[in-house]
Design a protein around this motif. Structure first.
Motif, PDB file in Angstrom:
ATOM      1  N   THR A  91      -4.227   2.273  -8.491  1.00 36.33           N
ATOM      2  CA  THR A  91      -5.507   2.199  -7.894  1.00 36.33           C
ATOM      3  C   THR A  91      -6.381   1.007  -7.536  1.00 36.33           C
ATOM      4  O   THR A  91      -6.790   0.461  -6.738  1.00 36.33           O
ATOM      5  CB  THR A  91      -6.406   3.264  -8.396  1.00 36.33           C
ATOM      6  OG1 THR A  91      -5.683   4.467  -8.494  1.00 36.33           O
ATOM      7  CG2 THR A  91      -7.819   3.657  -7.928  1.00 36.33           C
ATOM      8  N   PRO A 111      -5.543   3.734  -2.948  1.00 37.71           N
ATOM      9  CA  PRO A 111      -4.631   4.845  -2.730  1.00 37.71           C
ATOM     10  C   PRO A 111      -5.326   5.938  -3.007  1.00 37.71           C
ATOM     11  O   PRO A 111      -4.920   7.139  -2.465  1.00 37.71           O
ATOM     12  CB  PRO A 111      -3.513   4.195  -3.576  1.00 37.71           C
ATOM     13  CG  PRO A 111      -4.117   3.504  -4.677  1.00 37.71           C
ATOM     14  CD  PRO A 111      -5.104   2.568  -3.901  1.00 37.71           C
ATOM     15  N   SER A 125       0.786   4.036  -3.086  1.00 36.72           N
ATOM     16  CA  SER A 125       0.741   5.792  -2.941  1.00 36.72           C
ATOM     17  C   SER A 125       1.996   6.284  -3.336  1.00 36.72           C
ATOM     18  O   SER A 125       1.752   7.338  -3.705  1.00 36.72           O
ATOM     19  CB  SER A 125       0.495   5.794  -1.287  1.00 36.72           C
ATOM     20  OG  SER A 125      -0.885   5.236  -0.811  1.00 36.72           O
ATOM     21  N   VAL A 139      -1.652  11.920   4.116  1.00 38.00           N
ATOM     22  CA  VAL A 139      -1.437  10.458   3.358  1.00 38.00           C
ATOM     23  C   VAL A 139      -0.026   9.883   3.943  1.00 38.00           C
ATOM     24  O   VAL A 139      -0.125   8.894   4.124  1.00 38.00           O
ATOM     25  CB  VAL A 139      -1.335  10.777   1.892  1.00 38.00           C
ATOM     26  CG1 VAL A 139      -0.897   9.419   1.006  1.00 38.00           C
ATOM     27  CG2 VAL A 139      -2.483  11.390   1.440  1.00 38.00           C
ATOM     28  N   SER A 147       0.953  -1.104  -0.011  1.00 37.74           N
ATOM     29  CA  SER A 147       0.103  -0.174   0.021  1.00 37.74           C
ATOM     30  C   SER A 147       0.922   1.178   0.277  1.00 37.74           C
ATOM     31  O   SER A 147       0.776   2.112  -0.732  1.00 37.74           O
ATOM     32  CB  SER A 147      -0.778  -0.045   1.216  1.00 37.74           C
ATOM     33  OG  SER A 147      -1.573   1.218   1.209  1.00 37.74           O
ATOM     34  N   ARG A 163       5.242   7.004   1.086  1.00 38.16           N
ATOM     35  CA  ARG A 163       3.864   7.345   0.882  1.00 38.16           C
ATOM     36  C   ARG A 163       3.655   8.814   1.124  1.00 38.16           C
ATOM     37  O   ARG A 163       3.911   9.493   2.142  1.00 38.16           O
ATOM     38  CB  ARG A 163       3.021   6.682   2.121  1.00 38.16           C
ATOM     39  CG  ARG A 163       1.872   6.801   1.967  1.00 38.16           C
ATOM     40  CD  ARG A 163       1.233   5.886   3.381  1.00 38.16           C
ATOM     41  NE  ARG A 163      -0.335   5.777   3.137  1.00 38.16           N
ATOM     42  CZ  ARG A 163      -0.850   4.704   2.894  1.00 38.16           C
ATOM     43  NH1 ARG A 163      -0.139   3.656   2.409  1.00 38.16           N
ATOM     44  NH2 ARG A 163      -2.177   4.698   2.462  1.00 38.16           N
ATOM     45  N   HIS A 188      -7.301   7.006  -0.377  1.00 39.28           N
ATOM     46  CA  HIS A 188      -6.480   7.617   0.702  1.00 39.28           C
ATOM     47  C   HIS A 188      -5.932   9.066   0.444  1.00 39.28           C
ATOM     48  O   HIS A 188      -5.774   9.917   1.308  1.00 39.28           O
ATOM     49  CB  HIS A 188      -5.129   7.050   0.847  1.00 39.28           C
ATOM     50  CG  HIS A 188      -5.528   5.380   1.653  1.00 39.28           C
ATOM     51  ND1 HIS A 188      -4.373   4.373   1.287  1.00 39.28           N
ATOM     52  CD2 HIS A 188      -6.421   4.790   2.130  1.00 39.28           C
ATOM     53  CE1 HIS A 188      -5.123   3.149   1.911  1.00 39.28           C
ATOM     54  NE2 HIS A 188      -6.293   3.546   2.559  1.00 39.28           N
ATOM     55  N   GLN A 189      -5.809   9.459  -0.806  1.00 39.12           N
ATOM     56  CA  GLN A 189      -5.369  10.889  -1.206  1.00 39.12           C
ATOM     57  C   GLN A 189      -6.362  11.635  -1.262  1.00 39.12           C
ATOM     58  O   GLN A 189      -6.253  12.884  -0.686  1.00 39.12           O
ATOM     59  CB  GLN A 189      -4.900  10.488  -2.672  1.00 39.12           C
ATOM     60  CG  GLN A 189      -3.597   9.654  -2.938  1.00 39.12           C
ATOM     61  CD  GLN A 189      -2.491  10.481  -2.415  1.00 39.12           C
ATOM     62  OE1 GLN A 189      -2.458  11.723  -2.347  1.00 39.12           O
ATOM     63  NE2 GLN A 189      -1.339   9.806  -2.328  1.00 39.12           N
TER      64      GLN A 189
END
Length: 456
Positions: free
Chosen positions: A377, A268, A67, A142, A63, A156, A271-272
């Motif tokens: 993604t 991801p 990212s 993030v 992960s 990340r 998450h962003q």
């Protein structure tokens, strides 16, 4: 002789090249340092296995890489010029006229000292304000999502962060030349990568003035206060009252929420973007200025402001520092599929796109970046082990041949069709056999331990 055109983007290609502006010969070795991150990460993993200290967790590490790669292609290409041209314009039209030295002062030790201290101080205030405002946190959070803490965690990064960071460094254009600024910018950012480790303890007297892994662990920990915002130096935190030392009796807990998988997904792009979505929604319910420039909170936002992260609202202990992320399961087929598709294939493609971005037409480059971003993604979504993730991967693989027929020779396009058909079947099999662990994981782990012991 300096020309006014030297300080302006001038063209699409030059904006894409802006992160290093090679025609201006500005120092930037962040990309050349990339292999060393992986060398050090490998060394960190080997040492941690030898010490029987769990530092890397497979899916969280994947992960972090997904990212990081999304940030590499999206931020590294489309907004790299923000780190260069606003600074150059300010220096050219104002800084050259007010600073008592010229661009030839690159070797002057006093100018370099000013550049070093100036950038580190600017970073400190950017970093602190990014934790104090929703506008800054939406780009920076993030970096804090990972439930583990290692060198790969440093990769990340938020894709929108440069939209904000570049303006904090602009005042340096009034006092130092571009060469000095970019040299110290690069040194500062590379130094910070190696602060992300749990294997290095406290460093004695260096702890008084340098930012160290110990200080940075506190910065990332949920069960400490918000502290230690410095880049290379920790003196700014001591001066401005934001310093906190790591305690021997309080092991750090990392991440943003009580979930073992950050925000309950490996996607991801979610998450962003999640904090941006919540911030925009908040702007319609309260004063927009307050929503952007304070840490006004809504129930769906995530924050590291929990000071006792191991307990729930009733005071019951729910998470122990040594437990780590929840995905400690044996190696399964989805892990293999994502590692091949998103990392082994998507990663090199992203590096190739970045290397040749300045030679591509704008539309071609945008489509190439979107294809890379889609692979990262859907790779994250596949690790969620949901039908939504599988369907997203199928859609990506179904659309990919369309671009191949437009941009590649017919033979290559037909090979792409075959690759996508095989990948669609492989994705289906990986998804429907994800509960079957592979004995290979145990074999590899035992082999790695034997190699480490033999080397020792």
């Amino acid at each position: 002789m300096e020309r006014e055109a030297d300080y302006m983007p001038g063209s699409w290609a030059r904006w894409i090249q802006g992160g290093s502006a090679p025609d201006l010969k500005l120092p930037d070795f962040t990309r050349s340092a990339l292999p060393w991150y992986f060398v050090m990460a490998t060394l960190e993993y080997v040492v941690s296995e030898f010490q029987r200290k769990k530092v890397y967790y497979r899916r969280q590490t994947m992960s972090n890489l997904l990212s990081g790669l999304i940030g590499f292609v999206l931020t590294g290409i489309f907004v790299r010029g923000l780190n260069v041209f606003p600074f150059l314009v300010l220096y050219h039209f104002v800084g050259r006229k007010v600073a008592p030295w010229t661009a030839e002062s690159y070797t002057d030790p006093w100018v370099n000292l000013m550049g070093f201290l100036g950038f580190d101080l600017a970073f400190y205030w950017y970093h602190r304000i990014s934790h104090m405002t929703n506008l800054g946190w939406a780009g920076h959070y993030v970096h804090h999502q990972s439930r583990d803490f290692n060198i790969i965690t440093a990769m990340r990064q938020g894709i929108t962060e440069p939209l904000i960071t570049c303006w904090f460094y602009m005042p340096l254009g009034l006092v130092v030349s571009p060469d000095v600024y970019f040299w110290h910018r690069t040194v500062n950012l590379v130094y910070q990568f190696f602060l992300h480790t749990r294997l290095i303890g406290k460093l004695g007297p260096l702890e008084w003035f340098l930012n160290t892994p110990s200080h940075h662990r506190v910065h990332h920990a949920r069960n400490y206060g918000r502290a230690n915002y410095g880049g290379i130096l920790i003196i700014w935190d001591r001066i401005f009252g934001s310093f906190e030392a790591e305690r021997d009796d309080l092991e750090c807990v990392y991440g943003l929420d009580a979930l073992r998988i950050s925000m309950d997904t490996y996607n991801p792009m979610w998450h962003q973007g999640q904090h941006w979505i919540e911030t925009v929604k908040l702007m319609f319910t309260i004063n927009p200025i307050k929503a952007l420039f304070t840490r006004a909170f809504s129930k769906d936002m995530v924050s590291p402001l929990v000071t006792d992260a191991m307990k729930d609202e009733k005071g019951k202990i729910t998470i122990k520092p040594s437990e780590g992320p929840i995905d400690q399961r044996p190696l399964c087929w989805i892990d293999i599929y994502v590692a091949i598709q998103a990392l082994a294939i998507g990663g090199p493609c992203a590096l190739a796109v970045a290397a040749y971005a300045h030679t591509m037409e704008p539309l071609t480059l945008i489509l190439a970046v979107l294809n890379c971003g889609a692979a990262f993604t859907t790779g994250g979504m596949m690790m969620d082990e949901t039908l939504r993730g599988l369907h997203a991967e199928w859609i990506r693989l179904a659309v990919l041949p369309l671009f191949a027929f437009v941009y590649l020779p017919l033979a290559w396009a037909l090979q792409t069709v075959g690759y996508c058909l095989v990948s669609i079947a492989a994705a289906y099999l990986a998804h429907h056999n994800n509960h079957r662990s592979l004995p290979l994981s145990h074999i590899l782990q035992k082999s790695a331990m034997k190699m480490v012991k033999k080397a020792a």
